[in-house]
Write an enzyme that holds these catalytic residues in place. Structure first.
Site, PDB file in Angstrom:
ATOM      1  N   TYR A   1      -5.692   4.846  -2.793  1.00  0.00           N
ATOM      2  CA  TYR A   1      -5.274   5.383  -3.786  1.00  0.00           C
ATOM      3  C   TYR A   1      -4.330   4.513  -4.768  1.00  0.00           C
ATOM      4  CZ  TYR A   1      -0.841   6.531  -1.458  1.00  0.00           C
ATOM      5  OH  TYR A   1       0.722   6.732  -0.794  1.00  0.00           O
TER       6      TYR A   1
ATOM      7  N   PHE B   1       4.807   3.468  -8.045  1.00  0.00           N
ATOM      8  CA  PHE B   1       3.681   2.663  -8.158  1.00  0.00           C
ATOM      9  C   PHE B   1       3.379   2.025  -6.701  1.00  0.00           C
ATOM     10  CE2 PHE B   1       1.381  -1.091  -8.580  1.00  0.00           C
ATOM     11  CZ  PHE B   1       0.493  -0.970  -9.800  1.00  0.00           C
ATOM     12  N   GLU B   2       2.226   2.664  -6.382  1.00  0.00           N
ATOM     13  CA  GLU B   2       1.656   1.662  -5.421  1.00  0.00           C
ATOM     14  C   GLU B   2       0.040   2.051  -5.287  1.00  0.00           C
ATOM     15  OE1 GLU B   2       3.415   3.176  -1.369  1.00  0.00           O
ATOM     16  OE2 GLU B   2       2.254   4.707  -1.530  1.00  0.00           O
ATOM     17  N   ILE B   3      -0.682   0.778  -5.120  1.00  0.00           N
ATOM     18  CA  ILE B   3      -2.046   0.802  -5.156  1.00  0.00           C
ATOM     19  C   ILE B   3      -2.377   0.506  -3.597  1.00  0.00           C
ATOM     20  CG2 ILE B   3      -4.425   0.262  -5.918  1.00  0.00           C
ATOM     21  CD1 ILE B   3      -2.883  -0.537  -8.317  1.00  0.00           C
TER      22      ILE B   3
END
Ligand SMILES: Nc1nc2c(ncn2[C@@H]2O[C@H](COP(=O)(O)OP(=O)(O)O)[C@@H](O)[C@H]2O)c(=O)[nH]1
Ligand SMILES: *[C@@H]1O[C@H](CO)[C@@H](O)[C@H](O)[C@H]1NC(C)=O
Ligand SMILES: [Mg+2]
Length: 343
Positions: free
Chosen positions: A133, A217-219
């Protein structure tokens, strides 16, 4: 219709853009989606998933769907994931809320939010089929075209955690997070990665220095959050009560977990993604020469900030303990444009 597209029909990675939001966040969320679409997702058509502790209104759903052709799912939280657990001492917690001197210190909802994003978002049924995600939030902005697929980039390079802003924390919100973490590490020494980023987290005295990635914000490769190690770490923290007796944020929790449980090579700084979350700008150093960026690198102090610089140094030390002062060579594979789906 795009809304009927199954989650993995054309995209190379099973991934989605995800946020916990309130109905009142519609305007700020539309700002974020507009930019994500223009800069990235117009080409890739990754689905969106939004979840809320209250039912989304029709106005909210329409307002989101009006901005994208990608599939959008809306979900509700279950009770366990949005609550003050029964083992929390009510009187002690009430006193904390009355006297806390940090932002949101008086709030139930902010603490439930941090606990949810730490331990439950990745377990929501709407995310069950996802491999990755990308978290967004209301009012975030994206300043440069993203002309490659960060999910695919992560898979090709074995990256499990991607971040963009690193900052220090209000230490009162995490006063006992580090000693609780160290107690966990002592009980589970085999869980700490051999080449961990532990040194990034500590000052000269071995105390937590407050450095953390901003999780707005993190993937993330969700196999990380779904791992037994991460789950045990979260449960340990949850039992210790610091989400309520202090105000442990999902950002330091995710960051400490990434730094201790992952190999340093699995944590990646997306310094090329121009990004803003109120009140911090992260603008790539080459923004002036990249025609698509509309941010000013000279105003982007965070890219030269202590936690960012130390991340690069400590990651390098973890991976190349014998290296002296050679330039950092990342060895990352890049296949920009390789998987652009539709124009
Ligand atoms: N559904 C819901 N979402 C919330 C609540 N509180 C915060 N959020 C969401 O959680 C995220 C973080 O909240 P935000 O106010 O941006 O916190 P900050 O970034 O730390 O200042 C945002 O996506 C918010 O929309 C809440 O009570 N209910
Ligand atoms: C962490 O420190 C606090 C305050 O110094 C103490 O009360 C608590 O017992 C410690 N927790 C652990 C797990 O060592
Ligand atoms: Mg926010």
């Amino acid at each position: 219709m795009a809304e009927e597209t199954p989650i993995n029909s054309t995209r190379p990675v099973r991934a989605a853009i995800v946020a916990l939001v309130r109905n009142s966040d519609l305007f700020g969320l539309r700002l974020a989606i507009r930019q994500i679409e223009d800069r990235f997702n117009r080409k890739f058509q990754y689905p969106y998933i939004f979840v809320n502790d209250e039912p989304f209104t029709e106005e909210f759903k329409q307002g989101v769907r009006d901005l994208t052709r990608a599939r959008v799912d809306f979900g509700l939280l279950d009770e366990e994931s949005w609550t003050v657990p029964k083992w929390i001492d009510k009187a002690r917690y009430a006193e904390v809320k009355r006297t806390a001197k940090y932002p949101h210190g008086e709030k139930d909802s902010y603490r439930k939010m941090c606990r949810f994003q730490s331990g439950f978002l990745h377990k929501h049924p709407l995310l069950a089929d996802l491999e990755y995600y990308w978290r967004i939030e209301p009012d975030v902005e994206y300043f440069c075209d993203i002309d490659y697929d960060p999910f695919l980039f992560m898979r090709q390079n074995g990256i499990k955690y991607g971040w963009n802003i690193a900052m220090t924390e209000f230490m009162d919100t995490v006063a006992t997070l580090w000693n609780t973490t160290m107690a966990f590490a002592q009980e589970n020494p085999q869980m700490i990665a051999k080449r961990s980023m532990r040194n990034w987290l500590v000052d000269a005295n071995g105390a937590y220095n407050g450095c953390h990635f901003w999780s707005n914000f993190e993937i993330v490769d969700l196999s990380f959050y779904r791992s037994a190690e991460y789950q045990m770490y979260f449960d340990y923290l949850d039992r210790a009560g610091g989400f309520f007796y202090e105000r442990w944020g999902d950002a330091p929790v995710h960051s400490i977990a990434a730094a201790l449980l992952l190999d340093a090579s699995q944590v990646h700084y997306f310094s090329d993604i121009g990004y803003f979350h109120p009140s911090v700008l992260s603008c790539p150093a080459d923004a002036r020469t990249r025609s698509s960026c509309v941010c000013d690198s000279d105003s982007s102090f965070v890219q030269n900030g202590l936690c960012t610089v130390r991340f690069k140094e400590e990651r390098h030390h973890a991976l190349f303990p014998d290296a002296k002062h050679e330039a950092v060579h990342s060895g990352l594979v890049f296949t920009a444009q390789a998987h652009v789906i539709v124009e």
